[in-house]
Design an enzyme around this catalytic site. Structure first.
Site, PDB file in Angstrom:
ATOM      1  N   GLU A 142      -8.460  -3.026  -4.836  1.00  0.00           N
ATOM      2  CA  GLU A 142      -7.322  -2.925  -5.740  1.00  0.00           C
ATOM      3  C   GLU A 142      -7.205  -4.331  -6.350  1.00  0.00           C
ATOM      4  OE1 GLU A 142      -2.717  -1.346  -5.692  1.00  0.00           O
ATOM      5  OE2 GLU A 142      -3.355  -2.687  -4.084  1.00  0.00           O
ATOM      6  N   ASP A 196      -6.248  -3.004  -0.181  1.00  0.00           N
ATOM      7  CA  ASP A 196      -4.955  -3.089  -0.861  1.00  0.00           C
ATOM      8  C   ASP A 196      -4.707  -4.530  -1.308  1.00  0.00           C
ATOM      9  OD1 ASP A 196      -2.234  -1.933  -1.451  1.00  0.00           O
ATOM     10  OD2 ASP A 196      -1.646  -3.468   0.006  1.00  0.00           O
TER      11      ASP A 196
END
Length: 695
Positions: free
Chosen positions: A386, A350
């Site tokens: 990401e 993330d």
């Protein structure tokens, strides 16, 4: 706090955390404190303090004979408390072990868990936080694995299914009630059967490392359902454990291992969504739960102008300090633990750009990436970024990650959404995304699998909502609709939300099929948002991070069976034909390797500014389309070319005639593959949608 004390033996500085053995348990923790006390808790909550006398550098350690698995514990760090110097050690605060293998209990938010005094932010709070804190647990992580090999699917053969452990089975009628919403529920044969029948090769689990919700969500009666608020990087989240629910603290570890073993037995890889960019401790006024109270400057990036404050590249109040050895070691130790002890197959990081900020700016040569590349364990698993973070001039880093990494392709998502909602000027970019995004990844000699192709993810509309809503409907989140993205690139097909209009419903069905077909027939690694194959809706909520309820859970009583069949057959088509899973980019080096066609079947000579250009002719008038037909279809070369956005792939990698899964108008018809050739027929916009009313 208590006056009960006992002494420890010297123990060892490594491994960090609580390591049980036949004679007792070794405890080791990193802290900048002047002194560290190990706190043991019995079943009644009584605390026994054990001062750690041994110190190697900043590692405090001790060995306690007779202490074994199941023991609840924590730490207290005594001074200094000097926020202006970035130091926040306060012995009144019970702290979780950063290396705890399991955590039991919940945080009770209030003044007790704050490191600072309520009336003086620069002074240490005298309030004991132990009554408000969960406990770390000593755990034996040995497990009786079935002995089967892990799947090890290549990137080219991978189809990812992004799923929430709880939401997938929370209302599943085939899963026993006591297992619903748990690791054991995901491992149940009814859950695994859906995954196997769908044909995906990997589940990407939303965060399963132990997390706590933000205090403001608790005040609203909500929680952090997605789990992007980690506090225990080595501990499976207890809230997803049937064992923990049943009163067996620490049972979440073996239950998680059993889930992984069952998924591997079904040929499914397990990829974890991990949050190594911030922790649940928030900004400088947040709770002191773990890292802040042990070694604030080691774990967090501090503002060099005033070390009371944090550098925040995540939008959460803090950012992990990957430039410091202690933080970097924790991250790498955690990743190796999940691979070697819990047998996971990879990670999705993330806000991964934060991991590349050794000195402020993003760099693919940062210490973290270099260490992962050299690590004999981590370099062998799937690594997905990401590729962005928040608020920096270089926050969007798509295409800039190291060669062995794959990346969520946000440009693929945006372009495909725009193309299918009839935005002009998107044809050329759509062609580039369909053929693997070589413009983003090919220049650095990466493969098409560097692109993880996404249309929908947990963060945004579901596929059904993408074609049903023009705007977000997030009032349930309690922020008056201010949260969530406003630029969704969605189209409601003529009516906002639920409707009985058959024309609108038919158009939405075609749009969903077109988007799924694009996703599953593009070069790269496709990722399906769990539930999109079923027609799952969140009622237009594009930021359901705090909705641990039917808004986010699967409704297995409302399944779009035709869409599910369509998705299964598309996945089967992709898995049946290597030309759709190429390991290298199409080059066009040989005549006929790459050709672009109009829907009438004539060669497209109007230049498309991709790496595969051909001379141009005007686009012809498209043929009529059956109202039940899909936006993309795969047909034999010998058949009529009058197919909307037809994609026909042929390659010498496959010979013989494939089976036809269905003759229905809503199913893809698989081609005969004989020649070395890729044929892609496109039009600049979906003409069958032009007559619909746009809001």
């Amino acid at each position: 706090m208590t006056d009960r004390e006992r002494e420890s033996l010297p123990g060892a500085a490594f491994p960090l955390g609580a390591t049980p053995g036949p004679a007792g348990t070794n405890f080791a923790v990193v802290s900048a404190a002047a002194g560290v006390t190990l706190c043991l808790f019995d079943a009644d909550g009584a605390e026994t303090q054990v001062p750690l006398r041994e110190r190697d550098g900043e590692i405090w350690h001790g060995f306690l004979p007779g202490v074994g698995p199941g023991q609840a514990y924590g730490y207290r760090a005594a001074g200094p408390y000097e926020p202006r110097r970035g130091l926040r050690c306060n012995p009144a605060k019970l702290l979780l072990d950063p290396y705890a293998r399991a955590i039991d209990g919940e945080v009770r938010f209030g003044p007790g868990v704050l490191g600072h005094a309520v009336d003086n932010r620069d002074a240490a709070s005298p309030l004991d936080s132990a009554p408000d804190m969960p406990r770390s647990l000593v755990v034996d992580t040995s497990f009786g694995w079935a002995g089967r090999p892990q799947p090890h699917h290549s990137y080219a053969d991978t189809v990812i299914y992004e799923v929430h452990v709880k939401g997938f089975t929370a209302a599943h009628p085939g899963v026993p009630p006591e297992l619903r919403g748990t690791y054991a529920g995901l491992a149940h044969e009814a859950a695994i059967a859906h995954l196997v029948d769908l044909g995906v090769t990997a589940v990407e689990l939303l965060p399963v490392q132990h997390n706590v919700p933000e205090s403001f969500l608790r005040e609203r009666g909500l929680t952090n359902y997605w789990g992007y608020n980690t506090i225990g990087y080595f501990a499976p989240h207890a809230g997803y454990s049937a064992a923990a629910r049943a009163g067996r603290p620490g049972g979440q570890v073996a239950e998680f291992q059993a889930m992984v073993d069952a998924l591997h037995g079904a040929g499914l890889e397990v990829i974890l969504d991990v949050v190594f960019n911030h922790t649940a401790e928030g900004g400088h006024l947040g709770p002191t739960l773990c890292h802040r109270g042990l070694h604030n400057p080691a774990y967090y990036r501090l503002d060099p102008a005033d070390q009371r404050y944090y550098v925040d590249t995540t939008g959460t109040g803090n950012s992990l300090n990957v430039a410091h050895l202690t933080c970097l070691r924790m991250i790498l130790d955690s990743l190796r633990y999940w691979v070697t002890q819990l047998h996971v197959d990879g990670f999705r990081f993330d806000l991964a750009a934060t991991l590349g900020r050794d000195n402020g700016g993003f760099a693919s040569t940062s210490a973290f990436f270099d260490l992962v590349d050299q690590d004999p364990v981590l370099s062998q698993v799937k690594l997905i970024a990401e590729p962005w973070d928040v608020g920096q001039v270089d926050s969007y880093d798509l295409g800039r990650f190291p060669a062995q990494w794959s990346e969520w392709n946000g440009r693929y998502r945006d372009t495909v959404r725009d193309f299918w909602r009839s935005k002009d000027g998107t044809l050329a970019d759509f062609a580039s995304r369909l053929s693997g995004s070589a413009d983003l990844f090919g220049g650095s000699r990466r493969r098409p699998s560097a692109s993880v192709n996404i249309v929908t993810t947990h963060d945004g509309f579901t596929l059904r909502d993408l074609v049903s809503y023009d705007t977000k409907h997030n009032n349930a989140n309690g922020e008056d609709g201010r949260d969530g993205a406003d630029d969704n690139r969605s189209w409601n097909c003529g009516a906002e939300g639920p409707t009985d209009d058959p024309a609108v419903l038919a158009l939405r069905a075609r749009q969903q099929r077109a988007l799924l077909a694009t996703l599953l027939l593009s070069l790269g690694v496709p990722m399906i948002l769990a539930g999109d194959e079923l027609g799952r809706t969140q009622g237009g909520n594009n930021n359901a991070y705090c909705q641990d309820n039917p808004i986010s859970w699967f409704d297995w009583s409302e399944v779009d069976s035709e869409l599910l069949t369509w998705t299964r057959e598309l996945v089967a088509l992709r898995r049946a034909h290597p030309v759709l899973r190429r390991r290298r980019y199409l080059s066009g080096a040989r005549t006929g390797d790459v050709a672009w066609f109009t829907p009438s079947g004539t060669p497209m000579r109007q230049a498309i500014p991709t790496m595969y250009n051909v001379p141009a002719i005007p686009f012809p008038t498209p043929p009529p389309v059956s109202p039940t037909g899909a936006g993309i279809a795969v047909k034999k070369l010998q058949s009529s070319p009058a197919i909307p956005r037809e994609i026909t792939s042929q390659s010498s990698e496959i010979s013989g005639t494939s089976a036809t899964p269905s003759a229905s108008a809503q199913s893809p018809v698989i081609s005969q593959f004989t020649a070395r050739r890729v044929r892609i027929d496109l039009m600049p916009r979906p003409w069958w949608a032009r007559g619909a009313t746009r809001a």
